[in-house]
Design an enzyme around this catalytic site. Structure first.
Site, PDB file in Angstrom:
ATOM      1  N   LYS A  80       0.812  -1.218   0.000  1.00  0.00           N
ATOM      2  CA  LYS A  80       0.000   0.000   0.000  1.00  0.00           C
ATOM      3  C   LYS A  80       0.849   1.274   0.000  1.00  0.00           C
ATOM      4  O   LYS A  80       0.351   2.348  -0.232  1.00  0.00           O
ATOM      5  CB  LYS A  80      -0.871   0.023   1.257  1.00  0.00           C
ATOM      6  CG  LYS A  80      -1.987  -0.950   1.217  1.00  0.00           C
ATOM      7  CD  LYS A  80      -2.766  -0.904   2.499  1.00  0.00           C
ATOM      8  CE  LYS A  80      -2.073  -1.667   3.593  1.00  0.00           C
ATOM      9  NZ  LYS A  80      -2.934  -2.176   4.629  1.00  0.00           N
ATOM     10  N   GLY A 111      -7.015  -8.182   1.645  1.00  0.00           N
ATOM     11  CA  GLY A 111      -7.899  -7.621   2.660  1.00  0.00           C
ATOM     12  C   GLY A 111      -9.090  -6.975   1.963  1.00  0.00           C
ATOM     13  O   GLY A 111      -9.158  -6.933   0.732  1.00  0.00           O
ATOM     14  N   ILE A 136      -3.580 -10.757   8.977  1.00  0.00           N
ATOM     15  CA  ILE A 136      -3.282 -11.131  10.369  1.00  0.00           C
ATOM     16  C   ILE A 136      -4.161 -10.337  11.340  1.00  0.00           C
ATOM     17  O   ILE A 136      -4.279 -10.687  12.494  1.00  0.00           O
ATOM     18  CB  ILE A 136      -1.793 -10.922  10.736  1.00  0.00           C
ATOM     19  CG1 ILE A 136      -1.401  -9.439  10.732  1.00  0.00           C
ATOM     20  CG2 ILE A 136      -0.884 -11.727   9.849  1.00  0.00           C
ATOM     21  CD1 ILE A 136      -0.088  -9.163  11.451  1.00  0.00           C
ATOM     22  N   ASP A 137      -4.772  -9.250  10.860  1.00  0.00           N
ATOM     23  CA  ASP A 137      -5.597  -8.404  11.737  1.00  0.00           C
ATOM     24  C   ASP A 137      -6.978  -9.031  11.994  1.00  0.00           C
ATOM     25  O   ASP A 137      -7.672  -8.642  12.934  1.00  0.00           O
ATOM     26  CB  ASP A 137      -5.797  -7.011  11.126  1.00  0.00           C
ATOM     27  CG  ASP A 137      -4.470  -6.334  10.789  1.00  0.00           C
ATOM     28  OD1 ASP A 137      -3.448  -6.735  11.373  1.00  0.00           O
ATOM     29  OD2 ASP A 137      -4.465  -5.428   9.938  1.00  0.00           O
ATOM     30  N   MET A 179       0.846  -6.417  16.390  1.00  0.00           N
ATOM     31  CA  MET A 179       0.176  -5.696  15.295  1.00  0.00           C
ATOM     32  C   MET A 179      -1.344  -5.835  15.396  1.00  0.00           C
ATOM     33  O   MET A 179      -1.872  -6.321  16.388  1.00  0.00           O
ATOM     34  CB  MET A 179       0.673  -6.225  13.961  1.00  0.00           C
ATOM     35  CG  MET A 179       2.067  -5.748  13.599  1.00  0.00           C
ATOM     36  SD  MET A 179       2.523  -6.354  11.949  1.00  0.00           S
ATOM     37  CE  MET A 179       3.950  -5.332  11.621  1.00  0.00           C
ATOM     38  N   GLY A 180      -2.023  -5.443  14.341  1.00  0.00           N
ATOM     39  CA  GLY A 180      -3.490  -5.562  14.307  1.00  0.00           C
ATOM     40  C   GLY A 180      -4.194  -4.299  13.851  1.00  0.00           C
ATOM     41  O   GLY A 180      -5.413  -4.262  13.771  1.00  0.00           O
ATOM     42  N   ARG A 275      10.343  -3.779  30.618  1.00  0.00           N
ATOM     43  CA  ARG A 275      11.012  -3.717  29.310  1.00  0.00           C
ATOM     44  C   ARG A 275       9.962  -3.958  28.214  1.00  0.00           C
ATOM     45  O   ARG A 275       8.908  -4.529  28.489  1.00  0.00           O
ATOM     46  CB  ARG A 275      12.084  -4.815  29.190  1.00  0.00           C
ATOM     47  CG  ARG A 275      13.213  -4.720  30.199  1.00  0.00           C
ATOM     48  CD  ARG A 275      14.198  -3.624  29.797  1.00  0.00           C
ATOM     49  NE  ARG A 275      15.401  -3.668  30.633  1.00  0.00           N
ATOM     50  CZ  ARG A 275      15.534  -3.057  31.799  1.00  0.00           C
ATOM     51  NH1 ARG A 275      14.521  -2.379  32.306  1.00  0.00           N
ATOM     52  NH2 ARG A 275      16.665  -3.135  32.476  1.00  0.00           N
ATOM     53  N   ARG A 284       3.906 -11.788  10.547  1.00  0.00           N
ATOM     54  CA  ARG A 284       3.331 -12.109   9.232  1.00  0.00           C
ATOM     55  C   ARG A 284       4.004 -13.321   8.585  1.00  0.00           C
ATOM     56  O   ARG A 284       3.510 -13.830   7.581  1.00  0.00           O
ATOM     57  CB  ARG A 284       3.473 -10.894   8.308  1.00  0.00           C
ATOM     58  CG  ARG A 284       2.757  -9.671   8.869  1.00  0.00           C
ATOM     59  CD  ARG A 284       2.116  -8.822   7.822  1.00  0.00           C
ATOM     60  NE  ARG A 284       2.971  -8.337   6.788  1.00  0.00           N
ATOM     61  CZ  ARG A 284       3.062  -7.068   6.442  1.00  0.00           C
ATOM     62  NH1 ARG A 284       2.365  -6.148   7.075  1.00  0.00           N
ATOM     63  NH2 ARG A 284       3.835  -6.714   5.452  1.00  0.00           N
TER      64      ARG A 284
HETATM   65  O1  F6P Z   1      -2.568  -5.146   8.007  1.00  0.00           O
HETATM   66  C1  F6P Z   1      -1.536  -6.023   8.321  1.00  0.00           C
HETATM   67  C2  F6P Z   1      -0.440  -5.289   9.051  1.00  0.00           C
HETATM   68  O2  F6P Z   1       0.570  -6.218   9.378  1.00  0.00           O
HETATM   69  C3  F6P Z   1      -0.902  -4.523  10.294  1.00  0.00           C
HETATM   70  O3  F6P Z   1      -1.139  -5.349  11.392  1.00  0.00           O
HETATM   71  C4  F6P Z   1       0.215  -3.541  10.464  1.00  0.00           C
HETATM   72  O4  F6P Z   1      -0.164  -2.369  11.140  1.00  0.00           O
HETATM   73  C5  F6P Z   1       0.572  -3.211   9.035  1.00  0.00           C
HETATM   74  O5  F6P Z   1       0.138  -4.297   8.228  1.00  0.00           O
HETATM   75  C6  F6P Z   1       2.046  -2.986   8.817  1.00  0.00           C
HETATM   76  O6  F6P Z   1       2.208  -2.553   7.516  1.00  0.00           O
HETATM   77  P1  F6P Z   1       3.609  -2.408   6.814  1.00  0.00           P
HETATM   78  O7  F6P Z   1       3.983  -3.763   6.308  1.00  0.00           O
HETATM   79  O8  F6P Z   1       3.351  -1.436   5.724  1.00  0.00           O
HETATM   80  O9  F6P Z   1       4.591  -1.946   7.835  1.00  0.00           O
END
Ligand code: F6P
Length: 361
Positions: A80, A111, A136-137, A179-180, A275, A284
């Protein structure tokens, strides 16, 4: 047997474990019908750019290879972060590409955003379109599961297990940022599976004092360590996102909330050393778990069956234990599926004594 078809398959958006299992299932089911499958490279770029970039996928050269068992995308994916031309221009290029490649149908593993975009491209051509949800979200609407989610939950749960052991050795409270995006599914599922002590998600407000009270409770119980799961999309205590950074399609770029919490908690409570670990993109690329490979098989087979039945503009979905198809327009209308604070997984987390934020009773 249905009329012979030439279908294209592409993966779009962030990768995840299980994509190659989907591709393999499509190749198997299409080959069974005597259809030809073109694996399109780098998302829609393989169609819209010239020279077009693709390869013929067969059971012999793909499904029988080690790839279906591996994560990543054999075909590559469109990120993207790349600035695109206007929808009109992209649709024009897409229609030309589809014609030059002789495609009757396109399957997009993506997605909801990717599927929406490609279905718009398809409007200018006669090509059939079927989407397969992956992320993965796990925030694709209507379907209960998207490919890649369970494998990412496994990575996070394994990380929680590992952190628990070192937290135990050093009497620390360890934060893990997962993530998410704006959905807390990944954080909450792995926190319950990994028996974390705290889980903060974007859908539920929290206070730093709430987290500290939980740490005090742990200390008072005689335990000297804790694991705290935080979703990357949560806001600071005063309700703002840490960064205003956006990617090229205008989506927020998250990261750093774990370190913010580490500083805030450490400043106010000194009984634990704190920490932070940020898991990042390994979420991923873990080993595809059986359920994601199973989904790959079911979704791939269903997508080909839908094409054989002449269906168009549909997304395959898992609903109440069945694989079915829903109109893409409904998926787009539904928007992103966030974690429901009243869902079974959140209720279970609360029963299991995980601090999940301030939910009204
Ligand atoms: O949408 C999947 C995802 O892994 C999200 O969980 C995360 O915020 C984003 O993509 C990370 O995107 P990039 O690979 O552009 O860093």
């Amino acid at each position: 047997m249905s009329a012979k078809k030439r279908i294209g398959i592409l993966t779009s958006g962030g990768d995840c474990a299980g994509l190659n299992a989907v591709i393999s299932a499509v190749v198997e089911a299409a080959s069974k019908r005597g259809w030809e499958v073109l694996g399109i490279h780098k998302g829609t770029d393989g169609i819209t750019e010239t020279p077009h970039s693709y390869e013929v996928l067969t059971v012999h050269n793909f499904s029988d290879s080690p790839w279906p068992r591996l994560s990543g995308s054999y075909l590559g994916s469109l990120n993207k972060g790349v600035k695109m031309e206007s929808l009109e221009e992209m649709s024009r290029r897409f229609a030309i590409g589809v014609k030059e490649l002789g495609l009757d149908a396109v399957i997009v593993v993506g997605g909801d955003g990717s599927m929406n975009i490609v279905s718009n491209y398809c409007k200018g051509s006669t090509v059939q379109f079927i989407g397969i949800p992956k992320t993965i979200d796990n925030d694709t609407p209507i379907t209960e599961f998207s490919v890649g989610f369970q494998s990412a939950v496994q990575v996070c749960t394994t990380a929680i297990d590992s952190l628990e052991l070192t937290a135990r050795s050093h009497n620390r409270a360890l934060i893990v940022e997962v993530m998410g995006r704006d959905a807390g599914h990944l954080a909450m599922h792995s926190a319950v599976a990994g028996q974390a002590d705290v889980c903060l998600v974007p859908e539920i407000p929290y206070t730093i004092d709430g987290v500290i009270n939980k740490l005090k409770e742990i200390k008072a119980s005689g335990r000297d360590h804790a694991v705290i799961v935080v979703s990357e999309g949560i806001k600071t205590e005063d309700g703002s996102h840490l960064s205003n950074k956006k990617n090229l399609v205008g989506e927020a770029v998250y990261g750093g909330i774990g370190q913010y919490l580490c500083t805030e908690i450490s400043n106010r409570y000194k009984e634990f050393q704190i920490r932070t670990t940020t898991l990042g993109h390994i979420q991923r690329s873990g080993v595809p778990v059986a359920f994601d490979r199973l989904l790959g098989g079911l979704y791939g087979a269903k997508a080909v069956e839908l094409l054989a039945d002449g269906e168009d503009n549909k997304m395959v979905a898992w609903i109440d234990g069945h694989v079915t198809a829903v109109p893409l327009s409904e998926v787009v209308k539904a928007g992103t599926t966030l974690l429901n604070p009243q869902s079974d997984v959140v209720m279970a987390a609360r029963e299991l004594n995980i601090y999940v934020g301030e939910i009204e009773k």
